[in-house]
Design a protein around this motif. Sequence first.
Motif, short mmCIF file in Angstrom:
data_model
loop_
_atom_site.label_atom_id
_atom_site.label_comp_id
_atom_site.label_asym_id
_atom_site.label_seq_id
_atom_site.Cartn_x
_atom_site.Cartn_y
_atom_site.Cartn_z
N TYR A 53 0.05 -3.67 -2.88
CA TYR A 53 1.18 -4.58 -3.15
C TYR A 53 1.54 -5.22 -1.83
O TYR A 53 1.78 -4.53 -0.86
N SER B 109 1.25 -6.54 1.68
CA SER B 109 0.33 -6.08 2.71
C SER B 109 0.20 -4.56 2.67
O SER B 109 -0.45 -3.98 3.52
N TYR B 110 0.85 -3.93 1.69
CA TYR B 110 0.88 -2.47 1.65
C TYR B 110 -0.04 -1.92 0.58
O TYR B 110 -0.50 -2.63 -0.32
N SER B 111 -0.29 -0.62 0.71
CA SER B 111 -1.03 0.07 -0.35
C SER B 111 -0.61 1.53 -0.35
O SER B 111 -0.05 2.02 0.63
#
Lengths: 296, 259, 369, 421
Positions: A130, A132-134
């Motif tokens: 989601y 730049s995150y995961s």
Amino acid sequence: MNGYELLNVTFQFLESFAFIVLATVGLAVIFGMMGIINLAHGEFILVGAYATTLSAHQGLPLPVAMLVGVVATTIFGIVLERTIIRRLYGRLLDSMVATFGISLVLVQLTRILFGNSIDQVSTPFGAISYGSYSYSLYRVLLAGAAIATLLVLYILFTRTAFGIRARATIQDEETARSMGVDTDRMYMSTFAIGSALAGLTGALYAPARASPTPEFGSEFLVDAFVAVVVGGPSVLVGTPLAGGFLGLIEAFFTFQWTQFIGTVAMLVAAIVMIRLLPDGFSGLVESVRTSWRESE
Amino acid sequence: MAASDPTVKTTRAVDETGERSSRILQTRDLHKEFGGLTATDTVDFAVEEGELRCLIGPNGAGKSTFLNLITGQLEPTAGSIYYDGIDITPLPSHERVDRGISMKFQVPTLYEDLTARQNLRIPLQRIVDADEFETRTRELLAQFDLLAEIDETPAALSHGQQQRLEIAMAMALEPTLMLLDEPVAGLSVEETAEVAELLRTIQAEEGVAFIVIEHDIDFVETIADRVTVLDQGSIFTEGTIEKVKTDPAVRRIYLGEER
Amino acid sequence: MEGVRMSSEPNSSLLERVRSPFEGPNTLGNSNGFWLTFGVGVVSLALYPVLFGTYAAGERAVFLVYALLGVSLCFVWGFCGILSFGQVAFFGVSGYTFGIVGLNVSSYTGVTLGIVAGIAVATLFAAALGYFMFYGGVRDVYVTIITLVVALVLKTFMDQTAGGEWAIGEAELGGFNGMRNIPNLAIGVGDVGIDVSRAMHYYVALAALIAVYLGLRVLVNGRFGYAMVATREDETRTEMFGYNTTLIKFVTFTLGGALAGLSGVLYVTWGNYIDPQQFAITAASMPVIWASIGGRDSIAGTMAAAIVLQWIELQLTGEWALVIVGSLLVFVILAMPEGIAPRLRTFVLDRQSSSEPATAPATTEEVTD
Amino acid sequence: MTRRSISRRSALAGGVASGLAAIGGCLSEGGILNGSGGSDGPMIGVLEDRSGEFALNGTAKWQASLLAVEELNADGGVLGEELDVYDPDPQSDNQRYQELTREALNREGVDALWAGYSSATREAIRPIVNEEEQLYFYTTQYEGGVCDRTTFAMGATARQQLGAVIPYMIEEYGPRIYTIAADYNFGQISGDWVRLLADEHDAEVVGEEFILLGETDFGSTINAIQGEDPDFIASMLVGNGHANFYEQRADNELDVPMASSTTMAQGYEHRRLDPPALEDMYVGVNYMEELETDRNAAFVDAFYEQFPDADYLNQEAQNNYFSIHMWAEAVEAAGTFDQETVIAELEDGIEVEAPEGDVELDPETHHMTHHMRIGRADGEHEVTFSDEQYIEPSFLHEVGCNLPDDPEQTQYEPDEFYDEI
């Protein structure tokens, strides 16, 4: 805090919650039902993790390997109960020393038998992304496993004949025995369930951790002890509340500052909670509940 | 009997109305709730100096709760307790003991590893010097007919002896008010008679007031100056044993349920 | 003193009178035989440096230091029923405090101040924690876990105190690496004083241990001891004899903290080093194990168990060492639940009653090691 | 002598007080019953962890040391005498290290000591080593800065390792660095070096997190890294708890490349973790088992022949191995086991044929000039090496450590010397 960061902190909470609950349930069942503090709890988790990892290396699919882990730990628990633990019922402190001794033996035997580490089994499922995150999907799913475990326990202890007999034994052993409950067998079964739960924790975390070493179990110990005490004697009520409360504190402080602050905040919160609620969350719930029923 | 205390008070007869100014204990609107349930309901209760009062009532009537409120083991929800004219409600248990309230519990609570002599030392060392331990111990044990058992641990004592030792320990503090929770439960007829005799003697010779919880109505009849009947946390009736025994309402709630 | 004494026949009155304050039902060894064994044990320990040399004694001093830590637990647990996993917390806090003072204030003044400060801070810390717990109604196993968690919080905290920002004056806390170059034990002011290291440190530790042992025997057999034992056996009952049991537990716990603090000072001056590992769960468990094995209400038993177990651990090398130590713990708990010292006493008493009066029963043979 | 002591002893039975006074008279270092202490022939002490937290790293160090001794003895010993080893297991416990070190120095009288994995252990025993002026070899790669007259640091320093890998990574991937390091002296000083090196190469440290030893949860750390989106991660994590970072990095599909001084060469994470946990891990090392040279192939064969069940032959094991050989050479050259003479011989400059290549002792700093390589793990955890450099222990030169001229016992830290930190 934007939406992504909210997701981050939510996932961190779920991970903390799952870890605390799964680290605790086995210990809590044995402590709450039998009054024994199992200092070898971490090594029961170790047995589950090793059995899972080693059988996965033999080519078994991961779910089957996990089942092997649970079964192996259960059998291991029963053997230990029959040979050593049953002699220590009603002797809380002695049981702590004896289980500490067992823990020393298990860690070193593991090292002698399997070396300083065994190769890891990789984590299934990949990640959710989601922005730049995961986040690792498996780790999020562990929270589901934790809730499912609690549900199964709830049904076991409230809806089955076994559960009713077990609770009768805990409340009043004499009466239970006079009513035809085989209390010796009851204790053995309870210990077996506690062992199975520890085995499950080992099985679930075997693929979620770096390669298992003989110290694998000790990582779970601190959270387990803290949560058992904050939760109080009733597993079904105390464990999820403790997991939720401590998980929330840890996730929030970790998110806001660092993992170190999160850990310290969680431990300090635990001390304060014990001070405020000497019988933990389940003591609080219990006293609210009994106040409606009886007085003397 | 060793009546060493020079200030021996004499027993006072209690008249039918029970009104006196010399109250050793007085509760006002004493109220205790557990959560939503009332265990003690606005109780006004008084005991005279040197009186032997029995508390009776069916199971769950609130008798033990009431004693625990007096000793300070429980905190009241509302109301106050006066002892010797002073409000002791805020005081912790041990300070109430210092003022002269002593208690013997229902379940035997002797110190298992200690001999009779050592058990007695625990209360004794609070009020006498070390060089008086032995004399006082022997006096007390003689008074309670336990001198031969001075070096025995509780396990070696009969049930009656254990009960007497417990009363001796409570008496060692030289109280002015003794609370006894079922002192003759489980004792034989002879042992019960001995305890009754003992309580009467203490009352007569040392002027100690008693509140005794008891189910054994024959025992109550032998010892009580007056009787208070508790039911559902409040005082149902009070008076002499004859009056209470003949009260049909009491028979209904209490005696009927007892047998 | 009539009332205190209870067992032995009235024979040698002087010896009896010397012994009587140290004896009573709250301690196990009250016979001539016991004191003879005790004397032999003390003399053997005193001779150790002569027989095995000052280097060996300097190394083994740590056994005595840890025995003292075990005694601090034995006191609070065995006599007042408070199982504390936090003795290492007071031990460690005292050690770090000594280090901070000793490294900052040079000369003998610093070291002497450090001793006082170490014990004082440990005592205050124990008092604060004890106040928090006992006046807050925390009891039983929850006391055990709070004390354990306090030790773990200290470990977690001290682990991250690496780097210059965690220096207090000259003393760097050092984080995981620990605090080093802590001065030796000494006493004096300015440049005038006595250095205590190696064999002397051994003798100081031994003297402290014996003094604490005898002092505690007097204490537990006196008024306060009866109050402690009564509190351990039944708190409510004891309260109804007019005892402030909360205060008794608080005072006991604080005193236990002070003793652990004393052993902490002796520890850091032994190795000139302390690290957060001293607060870890393994370290925290050790006093509990010594007291369980030796007999939690036997001070001499706990001391002996601490010394013997450390000796065994040092002798055992190789991969099976931990397996053997662990098995030994399980075996002792199963075979003699109340601990070795009470079991030995029962054994000796049985033999005495079956045969004629035995000479010199070996109540605490392990002490002689 | 013995007779007199016995009469003293009987006098002691009289009373403890008089006894204590008497003891003063006959106290000696060795004691009466202790015999001579130690073996007759030459002996070295090897204190390496085979259980507890650092067993993973220590076991191979112990094994390689035994191999070196075996080889020396098979070759006729040292100065013609068979070499003995004192090697109890310190169990990763610093207090036990202290006890065993004293035992080794005072009772066994070892001629040289190899001991300890972590810096904490080194600092715990160094006061004892200093007090006895014991010749001591510390073989772990470490933060650097120890300038000590009798201590010889055989491992590469943070400066040597990071100095090799960080500039390479800046070149390859870009200037934005995110540092994660273990929260103790080693990690913090390594973090300082990363910042210094970044500064030297026009790069920038965009984030820095110090993580408590033993921590296993890295969810928030990974999120924080994702938030910064650096070009590469500088990882100085330590121990098996921290290995979870690599595992979780793979779980979370974080594919930023990593530079490290601590991974693979010590705890063989590339063997223990399931691929691709260490994909794109670049580590600055002086040795790894996988090094493809003939000399190393022979070494690896000899090692596994001796210890067929060994897990991995790590960098520190190699350091133990070559330094024992180097010590033996120095003894041979000096013609004596006398430690002062051997130290003087070592300080004369010595070169040894190590499995990593020929390495040289720097006399002034007691550190080694190492062959530094960059080992890279691919998606299958296959390791390849590139960019070999021969790097000196430069930091201690810069701070002026010159042990033959100015014997001292210090540990220097970079933040005392560089303004950039």
